[in-house]
Design a protein around this motif. Structure first.
Motif, short mmCIF file in Angstrom:
data_model
loop_
_atom_site.label_atom_id
_atom_site.label_comp_id
_atom_site.label_asym_id
_atom_site.label_seq_id
_atom_site.Cartn_x
_atom_site.Cartn_y
_atom_site.Cartn_z
N GLN A 94 0.82 -1.21 0.00
CA GLN A 94 0.00 0.00 0.00
C GLN A 94 0.86 1.26 0.00
OE1 GLN A 94 -2.47 -1.32 3.53
NE2 GLN A 94 -4.05 -0.23 2.38
N LEU A 95 1.91 1.25 0.79
CA LEU A 95 2.80 2.40 0.85
C LEU A 95 3.46 2.64 -0.50
CD1 LEU A 95 4.48 1.76 4.33
CD2 LEU A 95 2.70 3.43 3.82
N GLU A 96 3.89 1.56 -1.13
CA GLU A 96 4.54 1.69 -2.43
C GLU A 96 3.58 2.23 -3.48
OE1 GLU A 96 7.22 1.61 -5.57
OE2 GLU A 96 7.51 1.67 -3.40
N ALA A 97 2.32 1.82 -3.41
CA ALA A 97 1.33 2.31 -4.37
C ALA A 97 1.10 3.81 -4.21
CB ALA A 97 0.01 1.55 -4.19
N ALA A 98 1.33 4.34 -3.00
CA ALA A 98 1.12 5.76 -2.74
C ALA A 98 2.36 6.60 -3.03
CB ALA A 98 0.70 5.97 -1.29
N ARG A 99 3.51 5.96 -3.22
CA ARG A 99 4.77 6.69 -3.40
C ARG A 99 4.82 7.32 -4.79
NH1 ARG A 99 9.84 5.63 -5.40
NH2 ARG A 99 9.20 3.50 -5.96
N THR A 100 5.28 8.57 -4.83
CA THR A 100 5.51 9.26 -6.10
C THR A 100 6.89 9.89 -6.07
OG1 THR A 100 4.75 11.48 -5.47
CG2 THR A 100 3.04 9.89 -6.08
N GLU A 101 7.25 10.57 -7.15
CA GLU A 101 8.55 11.24 -7.18
C GLU A 101 8.61 12.40 -6.19
OE1 GLU A 101 7.60 14.29 -10.92
OE2 GLU A 101 9.03 12.65 -11.15
N ASN A 102 7.45 12.83 -5.67
CA ASN A 102 7.41 13.91 -4.69
C ASN A 102 7.37 13.42 -3.25
OD1 ASN A 102 7.33 16.02 -6.64
ND2 ASN A 102 5.17 15.60 -6.98
N THR A 103 7.32 12.11 -3.05
CA THR A 103 7.27 11.57 -1.68
C THR A 103 8.59 11.83 -0.97
OG1 THR A 103 5.76 9.81 -2.39
CG2 THR A 103 6.86 9.53 -0.27
N LYS A 104 8.51 12.43 0.21
CA LYS A 104 9.72 12.69 0.99
C LYS A 104 9.72 11.95 2.32
CE LYS A 104 12.91 16.22 2.59
NZ LYS A 104 13.31 17.65 2.54
N VAL A 105 8.54 11.80 2.95
CA VAL A 105 8.46 11.28 4.31
C VAL A 105 7.37 10.23 4.39
CG1 VAL A 105 8.21 11.89 6.76
CG2 VAL A 105 9.04 13.61 5.13
N VAL A 106 7.60 9.21 5.20
CA VAL A 106 6.53 8.30 5.60
C VAL A 106 6.36 8.42 7.11
CG1 VAL A 106 8.09 6.30 5.83
CG2 VAL A 106 5.63 5.94 5.57
N LEU A 107 5.13 8.53 7.56
CA LEU A 107 4.83 8.61 8.99
C LEU A 107 4.61 7.20 9.52
CD1 LEU A 107 4.02 10.44 11.47
CD2 LEU A 107 1.67 10.21 10.66
N PHE A 108 5.24 6.88 10.64
CA PHE A 108 5.09 5.56 11.26
C PHE A 108 4.68 5.76 12.71
CE2 PHE A 108 6.76 1.85 13.57
CZ PHE A 108 6.13 0.83 12.86
N VAL A 109 3.54 5.18 13.10
CA VAL A 109 3.01 5.36 14.45
C VAL A 109 2.60 4.00 15.01
CG1 VAL A 109 1.38 6.59 15.91
CG2 VAL A 109 2.07 7.59 13.73
N SER A 110 3.29 3.56 16.05
CA SER A 110 2.99 2.27 16.68
C SER A 110 3.51 2.31 18.11
CB SER A 110 3.65 1.13 15.91
OG SER A 110 3.47 -0.12 16.55
N PRO A 111 2.63 2.15 19.12
CA PRO A 111 1.17 2.01 19.06
C PRO A 111 0.47 3.23 18.46
CG PRO A 111 2.01 1.32 21.21
CD PRO A 111 3.13 2.05 20.50
N SER A 112 -0.70 2.95 17.88
CA SER A 112 -1.40 3.97 17.11
C SER A 112 -2.50 4.67 17.89
CB SER A 112 -2.03 3.32 15.88
OG SER A 112 -3.04 4.13 15.31
N ASN A 113 -2.61 5.95 17.64
CA ASN A 113 -3.81 6.73 17.95
C ASN A 113 -4.40 7.05 16.58
OD1 ASN A 113 -5.73 8.66 18.59
ND2 ASN A 113 -4.28 10.17 19.37
N PRO A 114 -5.62 6.61 16.25
CA PRO A 114 -6.73 6.29 17.16
C PRO A 114 -7.05 4.82 17.36
CG PRO A 114 -7.59 6.67 14.98
CD PRO A 114 -6.11 6.83 14.87
N THR A 115 -6.31 3.88 16.72
CA THR A 115 -6.78 2.49 16.67
C THR A 115 -6.20 1.59 17.74
OG1 THR A 115 -5.04 1.75 15.17
CG2 THR A 115 -7.04 2.71 14.17
N GLY A 116 -5.06 1.96 18.33
CA GLY A 116 -4.39 1.06 19.26
C GLY A 116 -3.62 -0.04 18.56
N ALA A 117 -3.47 0.04 17.24
CA ALA A 117 -2.73 -0.99 16.49
C ALA A 117 -1.25 -0.94 16.85
CB ALA A 117 -2.91 -0.79 14.99
#
Length: 415
Positions: free
Chosen positions: A172-195
């Motif tokens: 999914q992340l790769e499908a969203a990546r473009t030549e303008n992509t600079k940052v990926v946000l990574f959150v774990s544990p997550s707000n709002p899901t607790g994942a």
């Protein structure tokens, strides 16, 4: 899905624009708005129970409060101090980071901020230029996309749902990546899901970011709030080669029940921290010295008080998941971290409840507040309509009473 920074209407004279396009596009924090409404209703005598704000109900531990009291008496804390934070606090944060996550950093890589929100904004502001894209997994905390846009960047959402435990894949992340992509946000544990991502899942995302030369901003504010067999993984500790393009944000708010003290921090490469410190020197200067002294007492101490709070959160987690799943039309996955549940209510939308047919989770949240006097936050605030977020960081009795009211109300749903 992506959003671009709004452009001002060129047909209007600059002197006639009352609010800038940049600031006018910012949405109010939905979680704080729900919490404020619940508190206003309670002040007016309504028996409202609030599940809106992510705020532990415990008092700040006594030894932290005492450190603040002593700091108030010391005249050196009545003056300006370095904009980037007290040197001894920065050193203690570096030591705490090594202790808790295995990530070794120098005090010069730390910036002390006015809470986690300032940390996130300043981190994005330090590395984003106009048009730079930030990949944000959704459901997301409401502040992330707003901070990106304030910094001139473009948030690009990648949506996960309950079928994957609210975790996004590398595909999914790769499908969203473009030549303008600079940052990926990574959150774990997550707000709002607790994942909570497993170590293998986190490593796969980190290696993908490395492969494409991307920056990673990782929010570790819930690092100590994991349950069962779940474990917290710090990406730069797991993959040291990420460190040169990795920024960590954290703070004392959740771990030590210090939401009102407003102390967070940014950890990153020295040039980025220097740039963010320069920004803060003009924006707010130093964080309150008294709050910094309290934070120093918090991060330098052991984690016994944290363990007690985590035990209570775990008990409440199991209770709220069980009670929500007893409601027909509600599907509530069991979160592995933080102190939120994120149940799907899609099967309730359109059904009649006390003469109303809510079509959205926002309308359902309004109905629940009006009829059950329980405040929850709708999924629209987190980028995924059809869900509700409930914080279980409130007392056991209030939790059971509040969910019992919701059970009674939603149990009346009819086609």
């Amino acid at each position: 899905m992506s959003a671009s920074t709004p452009q001002p209407d060129q047909s209007i004279r600059p002197a006639d624009r009352r609010v800038s396009a940049r600031i006018g596009a910012i949405a109010e924090s939905a979680t704080l708005a729900v919490d404020a409404k619940a508190k206003a209703l309670k002040a007016a005598g309504r028996p409202v129970i609030g599940f809106g704000a992510g705020e532990p109900d415990f008092p700040t531990p006594g030894y932290i409060v005492e450190a603040a009291v002593e700091a108030c008496r010391d005249p050196k804390n009545h003056r300006y101090t370095p904009a980037g934070g007290l040197p001894e606090l920065k050193a203690a944060i570096a030591a705490k980071t090594l202790r808790d996550s295995g990530y070794e950093v120098d005090a010069s890589q730390v910036l002390v901020t006015n809470g986690g929100k300032q940390a996130i904004y300043e981190a994005f502001a330090a590395i984003l230029d106009p048009g730079d894209e930030v990949v944000i997994p959704a459901p997301y905390w409401t502040t992330y996309p707003e901070s990106v846009q304030l910094a001139g960047g473009v948030p690009v959402e990648v949506v996960a749902d309950e079928t994957t435990g609210y975790k996004v894949s590398v595909e999914q992340l790769e499908a969203a990546r473009t030549e303008n992509t600079k940052v990926v946000l990574f959150v774990s544990p997550s707000n709002p899901t607790g994942a909570v991502y497993t170590e293998a899942e986190a490593e796969a995302i980190g290696r993908w970011a490395l492969e494409h030369g991307l920056w990673v901003l990782t929010d570790e504010i819930y690092e100590h709030l994991v349950y069962g067999d779940a474990t917290f993984t710090s990406l730069p500790a797991l993959l040291p080669e990420l460190a040169d393009k990795c920024i960590v944000v954290n703070g004392v708010a959740k771990t030590y029940a210090m939401t009102g003290w407003r102390v967070g921090w940014v950890i990153g490469p020295k040039d980025v921290i220097k740039a963010a410190t320069n920004l803060q020197s003009h924006a707010t200067s130093n964080v309150s010295n008294v709050a910094q002294r309290a934070a120093l007492a918090a991060v330098a101490a052991d984690l016994d008080a944290v363990a007690e709070m985590r035990e209570a959160f775990d008990r409440r987690r199991r209770t709220i998941v069980r009670m929500l799943n007893e409601i027909e039309g509600v599907l509530c996955p069991e979160p592995e971290g933080a102190f939120y549940v994120y149940p799907s209510v899609k099967d309730l939308l359109g059904k009649e409840i006390r003469g109303r047919r809510p079509q959205t989770s926002g309308e359902l949240a309004t109905l629940i507040l009006d009829e059950a006097e329980v405040a929850v936050v709708p999924g629209e605030a987190f980028g995924t309509p059809g869900y509700l977020r409930l914080s279980y960081a409130l007392g056991d009795a209030d939790l059971v009473e509040g969910i019992s009211r919701v059970q009674k109300l939603l149990g009346e749903a009819r086609d």
